[in-house]
Design a protein around this motif. Sequence first.
Motif, mmCIF file in Angstrom:
data_model
loop_
_atom_site.group_PDB
_atom_site.id
_atom_site.type_symbol
_atom_site.label_atom_id
_atom_site.label_comp_id
_atom_site.label_asym_id
_atom_site.label_seq_id
_atom_site.Cartn_x
_atom_site.Cartn_y
_atom_site.Cartn_z
ATOM 1 N N ASN A 381 0.826 -1.214 0.000
ATOM 2 C CA ASN A 381 0.000 0.000 0.000
ATOM 3 C C ASN A 381 0.856 1.257 0.000
ATOM 4 N N ALA A 382 1.995 1.202 0.687
ATOM 5 C CA ALA A 382 2.903 2.347 0.721
ATOM 6 C C ALA A 382 3.494 2.620 -0.664
ATOM 7 N N ILE A 383 3.797 1.563 -1.399
ATOM 8 C CA ILE A 383 4.330 1.721 -2.760
ATOM 9 C C ILE A 383 3.333 2.482 -3.628
ATOM 10 N N TYR A 384 2.066 2.079 -3.564
ATOM 11 C CA TYR A 384 1.049 2.771 -4.364
ATOM 12 C C TYR A 384 0.868 4.216 -3.877
ATOM 13 N N TYR A 385 0.967 4.409 -2.569
ATOM 14 C CA TYR A 385 0.830 5.752 -2.006
ATOM 15 C C TYR A 385 1.956 6.659 -2.500
ATOM 16 N N TYR A 386 3.167 6.106 -2.579
ATOM 17 C CA TYR A 386 4.345 6.883 -2.946
ATOM 18 C C TYR A 386 4.492 7.030 -4.461
#
Length: 577
Positions: A381-386
Amino acid sequence: MWAQSRSQEDLLEEEMATPFSILAWRISWTEETGRLQSLGWQRVGHDQATKHKHTPELLNTQALLEAVLECICCRRPRQLHSRNVTEATQTLDGVLEQRLTPVIVLATLIAAFGSSFQYGYNVATINSPSEFMKDFYNYTYYDRVGEYMNEFYLTLLWSVTVSMFPFGGFLGSLMVGRLVNNLGRKGTLLFNNIFSIVPALLMGFSDLAKSFEMIIVARVLVGICAGLSSNVVPMYLGELAPKNWRGALGVVPQLFITIGILVAQIFGLRSLLANEEGWPILLGLTGIPAVLQLLFLPFFPESPRYLLIQKKDEEAAKRALRRLRGWHDVDAEIEEILEEDRAEKAAGFISVLKLFKMRSLRWQVISIIVLMAGQQLSGVNAIYYYADQIYLSAGVKEDDVQYVTAGTGAVNVLITVCAIFVVELMGRRFLLLLGFSVCFTACCVLTGALAMQDVISWMPYVSIACVISYVIGHALGPSPIPALLVTEIFLQSSRPAAYMVAGTVHWLSNFTVGLVFPFIQVGLGAYSFVIFAVVCLLTTVYIFLIIPETKSKTFVEINQIFIKMNKVPGVHPEKRS
């Protein structure tokens, strides 16, 4: 007759030269034996068959069967002789029972589209219209009290809206055990459509009703829908599938989750529905798959394992298996299910509390906790957020980022499709090791690239490559395989409780990352991905040391592996007097 049989064998040797010919013969054999059975044909010895009133046809069929078996299994001619037909047909039965029938394919597509698709759609659908929805919140508040919300209250209200989805998922996971035991797997999926159709109406009409509270309540309900479907669909498909197709069908729910995300990203383009007029429609579309599932899923069988082991209805289980396998004789598979039932007969109903207490299930429980936590805490989820910030830093125009994001979603779908075809070839364990290793490498390189992107001009492009590599790695193993393994490493009595544990870990981890990552990002900046790299590494080590390969094994055979790991004498020795 001998000459006729030999000529048939020679003909078959030529015709069975390709896999497609073999498949055609499997299908035609199913039709032929069904016709013969309608004439009263029985699988008996050759001497008994010669006394049957249809002796010529039976002997001709025996020669045909022997030739088919030689081509499929041995691929070489062998002299035909009088032998027991039962011995020959056992091999062919095994082949026929493992084929993929239209009933299984359609049941898989309807279950996955009606349930898993909604999970993915609701994960992504709220991102694109967020600014328009915040404006709606503000204007609605102004109409009520005569002033606009302050920034803190608006941010808090929006955070609650977003976080209600994983919170609902957590609640849905807690409901799994009781529902699948009382309503069955198919029955639970049908019941679950309530938690999609009602919130679709609430979100679709929230603008007309001038109520942002309807959206918040709806997010809880669609979260419950996702929490149930993310557990029940893999369970249902895993119990329908032949063992050599269980891995491929077990990945299909994850494929539809990624398709749901991609469809939400496409419909969420500003030129389509992510605008001031279109966002209620965008949110309300989630009810369409539920309506279709409600219409078509009732025509497909319930899980045979549920019918036989939990409902004790052998005739219903046989009818379900005959439809699923496309073959009348399902006694061997019924016996395998009964063997599983006998193996854990003394266990009775296993609650979540019992699940943690039983030594015979120790490594299975630890494994699903590690895999589900690793899946979410690995930073997906952090990858998509970033990702949006990474694309902007690489020079992508702000208006074009939405298209690049949709392209990333398309890559996710493509790799998940590949996982369906390779999971039975390479195995679950290999895909997990490969996937988490790729994610670990991508997080490490991404950390360095983000730290140096202001110094080296081409580093933003390395960051984009890391994002795509991470998405590929996660789609290969960490995303689809853990839910599949929950079905495979637990037997019938413990499977519902195991899914409750797995779902709870999944959704709490998801909620934790969404809540904590913004603070981690502020505190660590580019180095926040070091934490995710460590999680990926530790999960990889655990898989390498503990997780066995489950490919092409029955549930009982897999359980025997864990019996040795747990150092116990039987399936559930704690329950035996």
